[in-house]
Design a protein around this motif. Structure first.
Motif, short mmCIF file in Angstrom:
data_model
loop_
_atom_site.label_atom_id
_atom_site.label_comp_id
_atom_site.label_asym_id
_atom_site.label_seq_id
_atom_site.Cartn_x
_atom_site.Cartn_y
_atom_site.Cartn_z
N VAL A 285 59.08 23.39 32.68
CA VAL A 285 58.93 22.66 31.42
C VAL A 285 57.55 22.93 30.81
N ASP A 286 56.52 23.07 31.67
CA ASP A 286 55.18 23.35 31.16
C ASP A 286 55.08 24.77 30.62
N ALA A 287 55.83 25.70 31.24
CA ALA A 287 55.85 27.06 30.72
C ALA A 287 56.51 27.11 29.35
N VAL A 288 57.55 26.29 29.17
CA VAL A 288 58.28 26.29 27.90
C VAL A 288 57.48 25.61 26.80
N LEU A 289 56.94 24.44 27.13
CA LEU A 289 56.28 23.62 26.09
C LEU A 289 54.77 23.85 26.01
N GLY A 290 54.19 24.45 27.04
CA GLY A 290 52.73 24.57 27.09
C GLY A 290 52.11 23.33 27.69
N THR A 291 50.92 23.50 28.21
CA THR A 291 50.24 22.35 28.83
C THR A 291 48.76 22.68 29.00
N ARG A 292 48.01 21.72 29.47
CA ARG A 292 46.61 21.95 29.83
C ARG A 292 46.51 21.79 31.35
N LEU A 293 45.73 22.68 31.95
CA LEU A 293 45.69 22.77 33.40
C LEU A 293 44.24 22.84 33.87
N LYS A 294 43.92 22.09 34.92
CA LYS A 294 42.60 22.22 35.54
C LYS A 294 42.70 23.19 36.70
N VAL A 295 41.91 24.27 36.64
CA VAL A 295 41.95 25.27 37.71
C VAL A 295 40.58 25.36 38.37
N LEU A 296 40.59 25.81 39.59
CA LEU A 296 39.37 25.91 40.37
C LEU A 296 38.60 27.17 39.98
N GLY A 297 37.34 26.99 39.63
CA GLY A 297 36.45 28.12 39.36
C GLY A 297 35.38 28.22 40.43
N LEU A 298 34.53 29.22 40.32
CA LEU A 298 33.45 29.39 41.30
C LEU A 298 32.49 28.21 41.30
N ILE A 338 49.98 33.61 36.46
CA ILE A 338 50.81 32.42 36.31
C ILE A 338 52.20 32.67 36.91
N ILE A 339 52.58 31.81 37.81
CA ILE A 339 53.92 31.85 38.40
C ILE A 339 54.67 30.60 37.93
N VAL A 340 55.85 30.81 37.34
CA VAL A 340 56.66 29.68 36.85
C VAL A 340 57.61 29.26 37.97
N HIS A 341 57.54 27.99 38.32
CA HIS A 341 58.39 27.45 39.39
C HIS A 341 59.75 27.04 38.83
N ILE A 342 60.80 27.66 39.33
CA ILE A 342 62.17 27.28 38.95
C ILE A 342 62.65 26.22 39.93
N PRO A 343 63.01 25.03 39.45
CA PRO A 343 63.41 23.95 40.37
C PRO A 343 64.64 24.33 41.19
N GLU A 344 64.60 24.07 42.47
CA GLU A 344 65.70 24.40 43.38
C GLU A 344 66.68 23.23 43.54
N HIS A 345 66.18 22.02 43.44
CA HIS A 345 67.02 20.83 43.62
C HIS A 345 66.81 19.91 42.42
N LEU A 346 67.89 19.57 41.76
CA LEU A 346 67.82 18.72 40.57
C LEU A 346 68.46 17.37 40.84
N SER A 347 67.89 16.34 40.24
CA SER A 347 68.57 15.04 40.26
C SER A 347 69.76 15.10 39.30
N LEU A 348 70.62 14.12 39.39
CA LEU A 348 71.79 14.10 38.52
C LEU A 348 71.38 14.05 37.05
N LYS A 349 70.36 13.25 36.76
CA LYS A 349 69.90 13.13 35.38
C LYS A 349 69.32 14.45 34.89
N GLU A 350 68.52 15.12 35.76
CA GLU A 350 67.93 16.41 35.38
C GLU A 350 69.02 17.44 35.14
N ARG A 351 70.04 17.43 35.99
CA ARG A 351 71.12 18.41 35.83
C ARG A 351 71.83 18.21 34.50
#
Length: 373
Positions: A285-298, A338-351
């Protein structure tokens, strides 16, 4: 057959109208790359001498004018002192903050060959693994080595105090035995072999030194402090003069120690030169809609904008957030894969929501088909 001499401008990789600053920077960059104290390739010394000679000519206005007018003939006949005597190596390299010998001793080693010095000891090499943070900031690291040194009790002679080795009577101090014989036809042969009495040393020790047992050497453990420059390149060799193996020749200096620097594996980043790479996983969903992310730097967390529609395995480049370049001038980049995580298990509502989304896309596709036809 000797290789043809290359044009000095070509050697430094500068144009014929390059100014003094450009020539100096080109020399500095190439000299860092090919300096014999840090580049162990067989042709490094010759390349360094070629680079130094080019800089010596092109950095001097009169020599450069003579070269531009008459080529190599215009600058022929210079001694090493004529060429290099006026170059301030400290001004060019002094800001690096570590012990490479760019003047003095290096000049003597490469360009003054008239006096044949006793053969120095062999160089030794050790590997020093340093953390990524040390590459980033530079600073002191300690190296522990176990090496033979000249015995302080007998000063390397191998003989007990108050005595000295005597010349081997069998080989008269040469360490070699020569046997001559003549075959039929008047052909004379000589066979030269190691003297068995003195084992090739040319001397006999009647009373060995108690501390080294006649070897002339003792083992010592040394802990040395090494200054790591910020941004040091992977595999760079730092030279520590006089900490190699002792010489077999009397009164000859020991070899040098070369500390080869390697970067320890870091669980956070992969190093590629001055650039760093890191993998970040985001939800679909973040890949589709965009988001802000905190990543670790040096040097702490960095807030990154993930644009809408980001595809898996795409790369976001954070300029200047990598390691400093060796010798200064710029910083590398931090690259986020960037690796997009595809959900493996969905709740009934998500499905149900995903099914609604699919139905909506199918309906939109049908509408576009009807409109186009």
């Amino acid at each position: 057959m000797a290789a043809p001499q290359r044009d000095y401008y070509e050697v430094l990789g500068v144009s014929r109208d390059a100014d003094t600053k450009a020539i100096k920077e080109a020399f500095r960059k190439l000299a860092l790359k090919y300096h014999p104290d840090r580049n162990k390739s067989p042709d490094a010394e010759e390349r360094f001498k070629e680079i130094a000679a080019a800089y010596a000519i092109l950095s001097d206005p009169k020599k450069r004018a003579d070269y531009d007018e008459r080529g190599f003939a215009g600058v022929a006949g210079f001694t090493p002192e004529d060429l290099f005597g006026g170059i301030d190596f400290g001004d060019i390299f002094g800001d690096l903050g570590f012990g490479f010998d760019f003047g003095g001793g290096l000049f003597d080693r490469l360009f003054r060959r008239a006096v044949k010095a006793p053969r120095r000891g062999q160089d030794i090499e050790v590997i020093l693994n340093i953390p990524l943070q040390r590459v980033n900031l530079g600073g002191e690291e300690r190296v522990r080595i176990n090496r033979p040194v000249t015995c302080p009790a007998c000063h390397g002679s191998g003989a007990a105090a108050g005595t000295s080795p005597r010349k081997c009577p069998d080989c008269e101090g040469t360490g070699k035995k020569t046997m001559a014989y003549q075959e039929k036809g008047g052909i004379r042969f000589q066979q030269i072999s190691t003297c068995p009495k003195c084992s090739g040393s040319g001397a006999l020790i009647e009373k060995p030194c108690n501390e080294c047992e006649g070897r002339g050497e003792v083992e010592r453990v040394e802990t040395l402090s090494v200054n790591i420059p910020a941004g040091i390149e992977e595999g760079a060799a730092l030279r520590i003069p006089g900490h190699g193996l002792p010489s077999r020749a009397a009164n000859a200096p020991p070899g040098d120690l070369f500390v080869v620097v390697r970067t320890e594996p870091d669980p956070r980043f992969e190093r590629h030169g001055a650039d760093l790479w890191r993998t970040e996983t985001i939800e679909l969903v973040d890949a589709v809609l965009g988001t802000r992310l905190k990543v670790l730097g040096l040097e702490g967390n960095i807030e990154v904008t993930i644009p809408p529609g980001t595809q898996s395995d795409s790369v976001l480049r954070l300029r200047g957030k990598g390691l400093p370049s060796f010798g200064g001038g710029y910083r590398g980049d931090l690259n986020l894969r960037i690796i997009v995580h595809i959900p493996e298990h969905l709740s009934l509502k998500e499905r149900r929501l995903y099914e609604q989304l699919r139905d909506m896309k199918q309906e939109n596709s049908k509408h576009k088909w009807r409109t186009s036809s």
